[in-house]
Scaffold this motif. Structure first.
Motif, mmCIF file in Angstrom:
data_model
loop_
_atom_site.group_PDB
_atom_site.id
_atom_site.type_symbol
_atom_site.label_atom_id
_atom_site.label_comp_id
_atom_site.label_asym_id
_atom_site.label_seq_id
_atom_site.Cartn_x
_atom_site.Cartn_y
_atom_site.Cartn_z
ATOM 1 N N ARG A 15 0.835 -1.214 0.000
ATOM 2 C CA ARG A 15 0.000 0.000 0.000
ATOM 3 C C ARG A 15 0.865 1.257 0.000
ATOM 4 N NH1 ARG A 15 -1.062 4.279 0.256
ATOM 5 N NH2 ARG A 15 -2.891 5.394 0.951
ATOM 6 N N LEU A 16 1.918 1.283 0.817
ATOM 7 C CA LEU A 16 2.790 2.457 0.869
ATOM 8 C C LEU A 16 3.617 2.601 -0.406
ATOM 9 C CD1 LEU A 16 3.903 2.317 4.586
ATOM 10 C CD2 LEU A 16 2.340 3.973 3.530
ATOM 11 N N LEU A 17 4.055 1.488 -0.972
ATOM 12 C CA LEU A 17 4.835 1.554 -2.205
ATOM 13 C C LEU A 17 3.989 1.975 -3.400
ATOM 14 C CD1 LEU A 17 7.219 -1.513 -1.858
ATOM 15 C CD2 LEU A 17 7.763 0.922 -1.574
ATOM 16 N N LYS A 18 2.683 1.895 -3.265
ATOM 17 C CA LYS A 18 1.804 2.396 -4.330
ATOM 18 C C LYS A 18 1.958 3.912 -4.458
ATOM 19 C CE LYS A 18 -2.844 2.225 -6.121
ATOM 20 N NZ LYS A 18 -4.174 1.698 -6.002
ATOM 21 N N GLU A 19 2.274 4.575 -3.342
ATOM 22 C CA GLU A 19 2.463 6.027 -3.351
ATOM 23 C C GLU A 19 3.740 6.419 -4.074
ATOM 24 O OE1 GLU A 19 2.476 7.381 0.708
ATOM 25 O OE2 GLU A 19 0.462 6.590 1.081
ATOM 26 N N ARG A 20 4.852 5.711 -3.757
ATOM 27 C CA ARG A 20 6.156 6.038 -4.341
ATOM 28 C C ARG A 20 7.189 5.029 -3.862
ATOM 29 N NH1 ARG A 20 9.167 8.239 -0.242
ATOM 30 N NH2 ARG A 20 7.984 9.181 1.451
ATOM 31 N N PRO A 21 8.320 4.915 -4.562
ATOM 32 C CA PRO A 21 9.390 4.025 -4.094
ATOM 33 C C PRO A 21 9.941 4.500 -2.741
ATOM 34 C CG PRO A 21 9.718 4.604 -6.397
ATOM 35 C CD PRO A 21 8.623 5.488 -5.877
ATOM 36 N N MET A 22 10.318 3.546 -1.890
ATOM 37 C CA MET A 22 10.863 3.855 -0.566
ATOM 38 C C MET A 22 11.915 2.837 -0.199
ATOM 39 S SD MET A 22 7.545 4.768 1.763
ATOM 40 C CE MET A 22 6.079 5.407 0.965
ATOM 41 N N TYR A 23 12.793 3.211 0.728
ATOM 42 C CA TYR A 23 13.778 2.270 1.252
ATOM 43 C C TYR A 23 13.209 1.644 2.522
ATOM 44 C CZ TYR A 23 15.216 6.410 3.988
ATOM 45 O OH TYR A 23 15.237 7.513 4.796
ATOM 46 N N ALA A 24 13.796 0.546 2.966
ATOM 47 C CA ALA A 24 13.222 -0.287 4.029
ATOM 48 C C ALA A 24 12.956 0.474 5.326
ATOM 49 C CB ALA A 24 14.119 -1.486 4.295
ATOM 50 N N TYR A 25 13.930 1.232 5.807
ATOM 51 C CA TYR A 25 13.729 1.938 7.073
ATOM 52 C C TYR A 25 12.634 2.991 6.941
ATOM 53 C CZ TYR A 25 14.591 4.345 11.443
ATOM 54 O OH TYR A 25 14.437 4.907 12.685
ATOM 55 N N GLU A 26 12.574 3.646 5.789
ATOM 56 C CA GLU A 26 11.523 4.633 5.538
ATOM 57 C C GLU A 26 10.146 3.962 5.575
ATOM 58 O OE1 GLU A 26 10.459 8.022 2.177
ATOM 59 O OE2 GLU A 26 11.720 6.322 1.606
ATOM 60 N N LEU A 27 10.050 2.784 4.980
ATOM 61 C CA LEU A 27 8.787 2.037 5.013
ATOM 62 C C LEU A 27 8.370 1.726 6.448
ATOM 63 C CD1 LEU A 27 9.252 -0.407 2.040
ATOM 64 C CD2 LEU A 27 7.258 1.053 2.396
ATOM 65 N N LYS A 28 9.330 1.299 7.249
ATOM 66 C CA LYS A 28 9.043 0.975 8.653
ATOM 67 C C LYS A 28 8.485 2.203 9.378
ATOM 68 C CE LYS A 28 11.350 -1.015 12.675
ATOM 69 N NZ LYS A 28 11.448 -0.085 13.732
ATOM 70 N N GLN A 29 9.087 3.360 9.155
ATOM 71 C CA GLN A 29 8.632 4.601 9.791
ATOM 72 C C GLN A 29 7.242 5.000 9.287
ATOM 73 O OE1 GLN A 29 11.068 4.280 12.237
ATOM 74 N NE2 GLN A 29 10.390 6.378 12.402
ATOM 75 N N ARG A 30 7.017 4.868 7.969
ATOM 76 C CA ARG A 30 5.723 5.239 7.392
ATOM 77 C C ARG A 30 4.605 4.305 7.868
ATOM 78 N NH1 ARG A 30 3.306 8.418 5.616
ATOM 79 N NH2 ARG A 30 2.726 7.800 3.542
ATOM 80 N N ILE A 31 4.925 3.038 8.102
ATOM 81 C CA ILE A 31 3.923 2.115 8.645
ATOM 82 C C ILE A 31 3.491 2.609 10.020
ATOM 83 C CG2 ILE A 31 3.587 -0.220 9.590
ATOM 84 C CD1 ILE A 31 5.316 -1.199 7.182
ATOM 85 N N ALA A 53 13.790 -3.757 -6.711
ATOM 86 C CA ALA A 53 14.684 -2.978 -5.859
ATOM 87 C C ALA A 53 15.810 -2.401 -6.703
ATOM 88 C CB ALA A 53 15.251 -3.853 -4.751
ATOM 89 N N GLU A 54 16.224 -1.203 -6.313
ATOM 90 C CA GLU A 54 17.293 -0.526 -7.026
ATOM 91 C C GLU A 54 18.110 0.288 -6.037
ATOM 92 O OE1 GLU A 54 17.063 3.280 -9.816
ATOM 93 O OE2 GLU A 54 16.217 1.504 -10.789
ATOM 94 N N TRP A 55 19.437 0.129 -6.108
ATOM 95 C CA TRP A 55 20.321 0.906 -5.246
ATOM 96 C C TRP A 55 20.443 2.310 -5.807
ATOM 97 C CZ3 TRP A 55 22.012 -0.501 -0.598
ATOM 98 C CH2 TRP A 55 21.957 -1.850 -0.259
ATOM 99 N N GLN A 56 20.354 3.302 -4.907
ATOM 100 C CA GLN A 56 20.510 4.692 -5.323
ATOM 101 C C GLN A 56 21.584 5.357 -4.482
ATOM 102 O OE1 GLN A 56 16.831 6.878 -5.413
ATOM 103 N NE2 GLN A 56 15.852 5.445 -6.811
#
Length: 108
Positions: free
Chosen positions: A23-39, A67-70
């Motif tokens: 659901r969160l990745l539907k908004e935009r790409p995110m990295y793992a820790y960011e996803l944890k915080q957004r949850i 996944a893609e490294w930036q």
């Protein structure tokens, strides 16, 4: 014996973490820790860090996310950003529909 509401909360949060991640990745790409915080911010619970990484790995392996490294600013480590695939979006839709159907049946 644990509280039934606590068990229910655990089952529909931590045990279906993939649904919240998609659901969160539907908004935009995110990295793992960011996803944890957004949850935590969006859904009001905090998944274990290891759980988040395990779920992301499985979602990537099964083709629901890529996944893609930036590169980051100078001096900061690169980050692995996850992005929803078309298959992931389909799975998210099915998961939401399933939850909606169950809720309708529970309401009677």
């Amino acid at each position: 014996m644990s509280d039934p509401i606590e068990r229910l909360r655990r089952k529909i949060t931590k045990e279906v973490l993939w649904l919240y991640i998609l659901r969160l990745l539907k908004e935009r790409p995110m990295y793992a820790y960011e996803l944890k915080q957004r949850i935590k911010e969006t859904f009001g619970f905090e998944p274990a860090t290891v759980s988040s990484y395990v779920v992301l790995y499985k979602l990537e392996k099964e083709g629901y996310v890529t996944a893609e490294w930036q590169e980051q600013e100078m001096g900061k480590p690169s980050r692995k950003y996850y992005k929803l695939t078309d298959e992931g979006e389909r799975l998210l839709g099915e998961g939401i529909k399933f939850m909606e159907d169950i809720l309708e049946k529970l309401k009677g």
